[in-house]
Design an enzyme around this catalytic site. Sequence first.
Site, PDB file in Angstrom:
ATOM      1  N   ARG A  83       0.822  -1.230   0.000  1.00 56.72           N
ATOM      2  CA  ARG A  83       0.000   0.000   0.000  1.00 56.72           C
ATOM      3  C   ARG A  83       0.851   1.273   0.000  1.00 56.72           C
ATOM      4  NH1 ARG A  83      -3.255  -3.009   3.665  1.00 56.72           N
ATOM      5  NH2 ARG A  83      -4.934  -3.978   2.484  1.00 56.72           N
TER       6      ARG A  83
ATOM      7  N   LYS B 227       3.081  11.849 -10.819  1.00 56.09           N
ATOM      8  CA  LYS B 227       2.260  11.013 -11.699  1.00 56.09           C
ATOM      9  C   LYS B 227       3.056   9.762 -12.025  1.00 56.09           C
ATOM     10  CE  LYS B 227      -0.736  14.250 -14.171  1.00 56.09           C
ATOM     11  NZ  LYS B 227      -1.105  14.764 -15.510  1.00 56.09           N
TER      12      LYS B 227
ATOM     13  N   GLU C 211      10.258  19.946 -23.857  1.00 52.97           N
ATOM     14  CA  GLU C 211       9.493  20.226 -22.631  1.00 52.97           C
ATOM     15  C   GLU C 211      10.031  21.483 -21.927  1.00 52.97           C
ATOM     16  OE1 GLU C 211       6.780  18.514 -21.798  1.00 52.97           O
ATOM     17  OE2 GLU C 211       6.980  16.531 -22.727  1.00 52.97           O
TER      18      GLU C 211
ATOM     19  N   LYS D 116       7.268  23.710 -12.844  1.00 49.80           N
ATOM     20  CA  LYS D 116       6.424  22.529 -12.622  1.00 49.80           C
ATOM     21  C   LYS D 116       6.067  22.401 -11.139  1.00 49.80           C
ATOM     22  CE  LYS D 116       5.238  17.894 -13.639  1.00 49.80           C
ATOM     23  NZ  LYS D 116       5.378  16.698 -14.439  1.00 49.80           N
TER      24      LYS D 116
ATOM     25  N   GLU E 236      -4.621  17.669 -10.652  1.00 47.06           N
ATOM     26  CA  GLU E 236      -5.202  18.171 -11.894  1.00 47.06           C
ATOM     27  C   GLU E 236      -6.707  18.357 -11.767  1.00 47.06           C
ATOM     28  OE1 GLU E 236      -2.980  16.481 -15.149  1.00 47.06           O
ATOM     29  OE2 GLU E 236      -4.603  16.913 -16.543  1.00 47.06           O
TER      30      GLU E 236
ATOM     31  N   ARG F 299      -2.831  22.579 -13.416  1.00 48.89           N
ATOM     32  CA  ARG F 299      -1.896  21.545 -13.876  1.00 48.89           C
ATOM     33  C   ARG F 299      -2.157  21.177 -15.336  1.00 48.89           C
ATOM     34  NH1 ARG F 299       0.672  16.433 -10.489  1.00 48.89           N
ATOM     35  NH2 ARG F 299       2.072  15.831 -12.172  1.00 48.89           N
TER      36      ARG F 299
ATOM     37  N   ASN G 202      -0.152  20.456 -20.135  1.00 50.44           N
ATOM     38  CA  ASN G 202      -0.442  19.633 -21.318  1.00 50.44           C
ATOM     39  C   ASN G 202      -0.351  20.434 -22.615  1.00 50.44           C
ATOM     40  OD1 ASN G 202      -0.933  17.314 -19.807  1.00 50.44           O
ATOM     41  ND2 ASN G 202      -3.036  17.935 -19.395  1.00 50.44           N
TER      42      ASN G 202
ATOM     43  N   HIS H  27       0.207  18.761 -25.935  1.00 47.75           N
ATOM     44  CA  HIS H  27       0.036  17.319 -25.766  1.00 47.75           C
ATOM     45  C   HIS H  27      -1.182  16.771 -26.512  1.00 47.75           C
ATOM     46  CE1 HIS H  27       3.191  17.832 -22.882  1.00 47.75           C
ATOM     47  NE2 HIS H  27       3.197  16.562 -22.567  1.00 47.75           N
TER      48      HIS H  27
ATOM     49  N   HIS I 221      -0.287  14.101 -28.997  1.00 43.93           N
ATOM     50  CA  HIS I 221      -0.752  12.738 -28.739  1.00 43.93           C
ATOM     51  C   HIS I 221      -1.415  12.163 -29.986  1.00 43.93           C
ATOM     52  CE1 HIS I 221      -3.127   9.534 -26.771  1.00 43.93           C
ATOM     53  NE2 HIS I 221      -2.084   9.488 -25.967  1.00 43.93           N
TER      54      HIS I 221
ATOM     55  N   HIS J  55       8.007  11.011 -27.920  1.00 43.85           N
ATOM     56  CA  HIS J  55       7.007  11.810 -27.196  1.00 43.85           C
ATOM     57  C   HIS J  55       7.337  13.310 -27.230  1.00 43.85           C
ATOM     58  CE1 HIS J  55       4.184  13.022 -24.102  1.00 43.85           C
ATOM     59  NE2 HIS J  55       5.181  13.554 -23.420  1.00 43.85           N
TER      60      HIS J  55
HETATM   61  N1  LIG Z   1       4.991  11.027 -14.975  1.00 45.38           N
HETATM   62  C1  LIG Z   1       4.950  12.105 -15.711  1.00 45.38           C
HETATM   63  O1  LIG Z   1       4.550  13.176 -15.273  1.00 45.38           O
HETATM   64  C2  LIG Z   1       5.422  12.014 -17.140  1.00 45.38           C
HETATM   65  C3  LIG Z   1       5.603  13.192 -17.884  1.00 45.38           C
HETATM   66  C4  LIG Z   1       6.100  13.085 -19.173  1.00 45.38           C
HETATM   67  C5  LIG Z   1       6.411  11.841 -19.701  1.00 45.38           C
HETATM   68  N2  LIG Z   1       6.215  10.723 -18.948  1.00 45.38           N
HETATM   69  C6  LIG Z   1       6.568   9.392 -19.471  1.00 45.38           C
HETATM   70  O2  LIG Z   1       7.968   9.366 -19.655  1.00 45.38           O
HETATM   71  C7  LIG Z   1       8.276   8.384 -20.630  1.00 45.38           C
HETATM   72  C8  LIG Z   1       9.315   8.959 -21.576  1.00 45.38           C
HETATM   73  O3  LIG Z   1      10.457   9.264 -20.827  1.00 45.38           O
HETATM   74  P1  LIG Z   1      11.893   9.386 -21.509  1.00 45.38           P
HETATM   75  O4  LIG Z   1      11.806  10.245 -22.693  1.00 45.38           O
HETATM   76  O5  LIG Z   1      12.857   9.722 -20.424  1.00 45.38           O
HETATM   77  O6  LIG Z   1      12.109   7.910 -22.092  1.00 45.38           O
HETATM   78  P2  LIG Z   1      12.949   6.637 -21.638  1.00 45.38           P
HETATM   79  O7  LIG Z   1      12.910   6.412 -20.190  1.00 45.38           O
HETATM   80  O8  LIG Z   1      12.507   5.527 -22.520  1.00 45.38           O
HETATM   81  O9  LIG Z   1      14.444   7.054 -22.049  1.00 45.38           O
HETATM   82  C9  LIG Z   1      14.744   7.298 -23.410  1.00 45.38           C
HETATM   83  C10 LIG Z   1      15.914   6.411 -23.883  1.00 45.38           C
HETATM   84  O10 LIG Z   1      17.122   6.916 -23.349  1.00 45.38           O
HETATM   85  C11 LIG Z   1      17.829   5.882 -22.656  1.00 45.38           C
HETATM   86  N3  LIG Z   1      18.539   6.560 -21.574  1.00 45.38           N
HETATM   87  C12 LIG Z   1      18.000   7.092 -20.450  1.00 45.38           C
HETATM   88  N4  LIG Z   1      18.939   7.772 -19.789  1.00 45.38           N
HETATM   89  C13 LIG Z   1      20.086   7.643 -20.465  1.00 45.38           C
HETATM   90  C14 LIG Z   1      21.400   8.144 -20.273  1.00 45.38           C
HETATM   91  N5  LIG Z   1      21.691   8.983 -19.266  1.00 45.38           N
HETATM   92  N6  LIG Z   1      22.343   7.789 -21.159  1.00 45.38           N
HETATM   93  C15 LIG Z   1      22.048   6.998 -22.233  1.00 45.38           C
HETATM   94  N7  LIG Z   1      20.816   6.524 -22.486  1.00 45.38           N
HETATM   95  C16 LIG Z   1      19.854   6.861 -21.604  1.00 45.38           C
HETATM   96  C17 LIG Z   1      16.779   4.909 -22.236  1.00 45.38           C
HETATM   97  O11 LIG Z   1      17.297   3.625 -22.034  1.00 45.38           O
HETATM   98  C18 LIG Z   1      15.829   4.960 -23.440  1.00 45.38           C
HETATM   99  O12 LIG Z   1      16.322   4.155 -24.468  1.00 45.38           O
HETATM  100  C19 LIG Z   1       6.979   8.023 -21.319  1.00 45.38           C
HETATM  101  O13 LIG Z   1       6.585   6.746 -20.895  1.00 45.38           O
HETATM  102  C20 LIG Z   1       6.005   9.075 -20.823  1.00 45.38           C
HETATM  103  O14 LIG Z   1       4.682   8.583 -20.744  1.00 45.38           O
HETATM  104  C21 LIG Z   1       5.734  10.795 -17.692  1.00 45.38           C
END
Ligand SMILES: NC(=O)c1ccc[n+]([C@@H]2O[C@H](COP(=O)([O-])OP(=O)(O)OC[C@H]3O[C@@H](n4cnc5c(N)ncnc54)[C@H](O)[C@@H]3O)[C@@H](O)[C@H]2O)c1
Length: 369
Positions: A121, A143, A185, A227, A237, A242, A246, A249, A253, A267
């Site tokens: 939990r 999130k 971003e 943020k 949100e 918040r 977006n 987005h 999306h 993304h």
């Molecule tokens: N929780 C939230 O508020 C929120 C907000 C925006 C996006 N997201 C989520 O985040 C995800 C995308 O995140 P991302 O763009 O970081 O993608 P990711 O975690 O897939 O990383 C991108 C790529 O870079 C590689 N990588 C990461 N750090 C590295 C480093 N220092 N050196 C070399 N390679 C590295 C990873 O292995 C991957 O191949 C999506 O799933 C999205 O839905 C969440």
Amino acid sequence: MAVIPVELAGRSYEVRVGSGLLAELVAQCGPLLRKKTVPVITDANVAQHWKPTVDAALTAGGLEPRWLVLDAGEGTKSWATLERVVDWLLAEEVERGDNVLALGGGVIGDLVGFAAAILKRGCGFIQLPTTMLAQVDSSVGGKTAINASAGKNLVGAFHQPSLVLADLDTLDTLPPREMRAGYAEVIKYGVLGDRPFFEWCESNGPAVLAGDKAAQEYAVTESVRTKAHIVAEDERETTGARALLNLGHTFGHALEAQTGFSERLLHGEGVALGMVLAARYSARRGYISDEDAERVTSAIDTAGLPSEIAALGLNCSGRALADHMLHDKKMDAGTLPFVLLRGIGEAFLDKQVSLDDVAEFLDGELQAH
Ligand SMILES: NC(=O)c1ccc[n+]([C@@H]2O[C@H](COP(=O)([O-])OP(=O)(O)OC[C@H]3O[C@@H](n4cnc5c(N)ncnc54)[C@H](O)[C@@H]3O)[C@@H](O)[C@H]2O)c1
């Protein structure tokens, strides 16, 4: 090092931004690491570059790292991997008062955060974001989610981390395309609420992308500050504040859905194109000038991000893109709120947008420019 507090009743925490934070992990975490064994979850790419640093830091501090290294990529945010993570944490005898380390990008942060939210939990977790996107966005705000077959991020929870350590050195090993996608971003924070910061991005974007540490620290710190402020105002949100995060987005999306959520459009690249479309659509509605819309486009283009959907070769209609928006999880009683602009730095939520008009606008964009 910069320290940004995220002020939430009963759950406040700090985001620390600087170089060398992973090497000082034990001192940075202090009493948050209360047992000798420390569970660390990461992906294979990140492990290759950063596992030795984290291992050395923990062992030098007298602690014993325990690793779970997952496959890299969006596919890891799945039910199957969640089950694997939770079973592993249970086998490691992680308790509610413990903290799990999430070392990686948004995929690892979202997955580990969700596992921490449901383990017994709710146990603690510490975000160690290693992508630009994770440092400026996903690691802050609580999130957490995995993907379902019906869509991305549809199963999750709000669960705030105990601490976020954004080590700028990790950005040095990030592939340039991932770096640019995350930088979209950063530009977003300027466009949505801070015109001077947008102007700073116009001048300093190349330095951030080239690895200038002072520029990166400023970009990440200002982004997190914005943020944190918005999350403190509207953690779940509910008030609309918040929702401004977006920006880009809804359009983005739809483009990601049209390209099958694939490597074809990351993304952050979808968000970049989405911001261009939100700015141009705001101009079409008479909210901002064409000059301001093109200034947003130009900042995105200069950062090496895609800025014209016509160049994607989508071979679809504006209607097809608008139809993807009908499945948006922000859909509210039959209407889809759009984040539009009254100026650069002045985003607002428009709940009166007609999807027919959006489809017509997108038809023009798919052919023009
Ligand atoms: N929780 C939230 O508020 C929120 C907000 C925006 C996006 N997201 C989520 O985040 C995800 C995308 O995140 P991302 O763009 O970081 O993608 P990711 O975690 O897939 O990383 C991108 C790529 O870079 C590689 N990588 C990461 N750090 C590295 C480093 N220092 N050196 C070399 N390679 C590295 C990873 O292995 C991957 O191949 C999506 O799933 C999205 O839905 C969440």
